[in-house]
Design an enzyme around this catalytic site. Structure first.
Site, PDB file in Angstrom:
ATOM      1  N   ALA A 209       2.336   1.732  -3.414  1.00 13.42           N
ATOM      2  CA  ALA A 209       1.322   2.229  -4.354  1.00 13.42           C
ATOM      3  C   ALA A 209       0.915   3.670  -4.043  1.00 13.42           C
ATOM      4  O   ALA A 209       0.681   4.457  -4.957  1.00 13.42           O
ATOM      5  CB  ALA A 209       0.090   1.322  -4.321  1.00 13.42           C
ATOM      6  N   GLU A 210       0.834   4.007  -2.768  1.00 10.96           N
ATOM      7  CA  GLU A 210       0.327   5.324  -2.368  1.00 10.96           C
ATOM      8  C   GLU A 210       1.347   6.438  -2.533  1.00 10.96           C
ATOM      9  O   GLU A 210       1.025   7.499  -3.038  1.00 10.96           O
ATOM     10  CB  GLU A 210      -0.166   5.290  -0.916  1.00 10.96           C
ATOM     11  CG  GLU A 210      -1.445   4.493  -0.702  1.00 10.96           C
ATOM     12  CD  GLU A 210      -2.687   5.185  -1.243  1.00 10.96           C
ATOM     13  OE1 GLU A 210      -2.633   6.377  -1.598  1.00 10.96           O
ATOM     14  OE2 GLU A 210      -3.733   4.515  -1.313  1.00 10.96           O
ATOM     15  N   SER A 211       2.570   6.229  -2.037  1.00  7.91           N
ATOM     16  CA  SER A 211       3.535   7.337  -1.978  1.00  7.91           C
ATOM     17  C   SER A 211       4.932   6.960  -2.459  1.00  7.91           C
ATOM     18  O   SER A 211       5.805   7.822  -2.494  1.00  7.91           O
ATOM     19  CB  SER A 211       3.653   7.836  -0.535  1.00  7.91           C
ATOM     20  OG  SER A 211       4.313   6.852   0.263  1.00  7.91           O
TER      21      SER A 211
ATOM     22  N   ILE B 120       0.837  -1.203   0.000  1.00 11.55           N
ATOM     23  CA  ILE B 120       0.000   0.000   0.000  1.00 11.55           C
ATOM     24  C   ILE B 120       0.872   1.254   0.000  1.00 11.55           C
ATOM     25  O   ILE B 120       0.620   2.196  -0.758  1.00 11.55           O
ATOM     26  CB  ILE B 120      -1.002  -0.022   1.183  1.00 11.55           C
ATOM     27  CG1 ILE B 120      -2.111  -1.037   0.867  1.00 11.55           C
ATOM     28  CG2 ILE B 120      -1.580   1.369   1.456  1.00 11.55           C
ATOM     29  CD1 ILE B 120      -3.097  -1.276   1.993  1.00 11.55           C
TER      30      ILE B 120
END
Length: 186
Positions: A62-64, A59
């Protein structure tokens, strides 16, 4: 005659050596692309929330892409791209005193709230990771609405189709990243 066979053995050994070097290089490159940054915090808070740390790494990737100062166009902040609303809710539930929205740029607070939030979504969706991941990106209200709509869910328990392309791509990306993390760091 012996000279020819020795040459073939040397060639075979050289090929094996080169293949090993290539394998090591590929593995090292993979570890650069898929790092274990903040692993102490991720392991601590994923264990506290009984979630797979590889899911958290995926996550964050994918996010940052592990940028603690990341900010989205929707004002989601930090490593796990937590919104102000979710941050305040999480801080309240976790008894984080004197919480300020800018605290979401602190990796520890961000990961602590992010892991808590993943756990909350897993609880909301009966440990269905696909639904929790979709809700992390698209919102739990949307996922609940999609589950009630036969255009998107024939069973009411799983999604057959996700109407938000971004959320559909996000779910696939997180699942792929997690599989890669598991393969690299098994």
């Amino acid at each position: 005659m012996h000279h020819v066979r020795f040459g073939k053995i040397k060639t075979a050994l050289l090929i094996v050596f080169l293949l090993l070097v290539i394998a090591v290089l590929i593995n090292n490159i993979a570890k650069i692309i898929f790092p274990l940054k903040y692993s102490d915090l991720i392991i601590k808070y994923s264990n506290e929330n009984k979630i797979d740390p590889y899911l958290v790494f995926a996550i964050i990737k994918a996010e940052s892409d592990f940028d603690p100062n990341a900010k989205s166009h929707k004002n989601a902040m930090g490593l796990m791209q937590i919104t102000e609303k979710t941050g305040k809710w999480g801080a309240e539930c976790l008894n984080i005193e004197d919480f300020e929205t800018t605290d979401l740029y602190d990796p520890e607070i961000n990961i602590k709230i992010g892991c808590w939030y993943i756990n909350a979504l897993l609880n909301e969706f009966n440990n269905n990771e696909d639904l929790a991941i979709a809700a992390y990106n698209g919102g739990s209200g949307n996922v609940n609405a999609w589950l009630k709509d036969t255009k998107y869910s024939s069973s009411g328990a799983d999604l057959d189709k996700i109407p938000f392309k971004e959320t559909e791509r996000y779910l696939k990306r997180v699942k792929n990243y997690r599989a890669i993390y598991k393969k690299i760091y098994k």
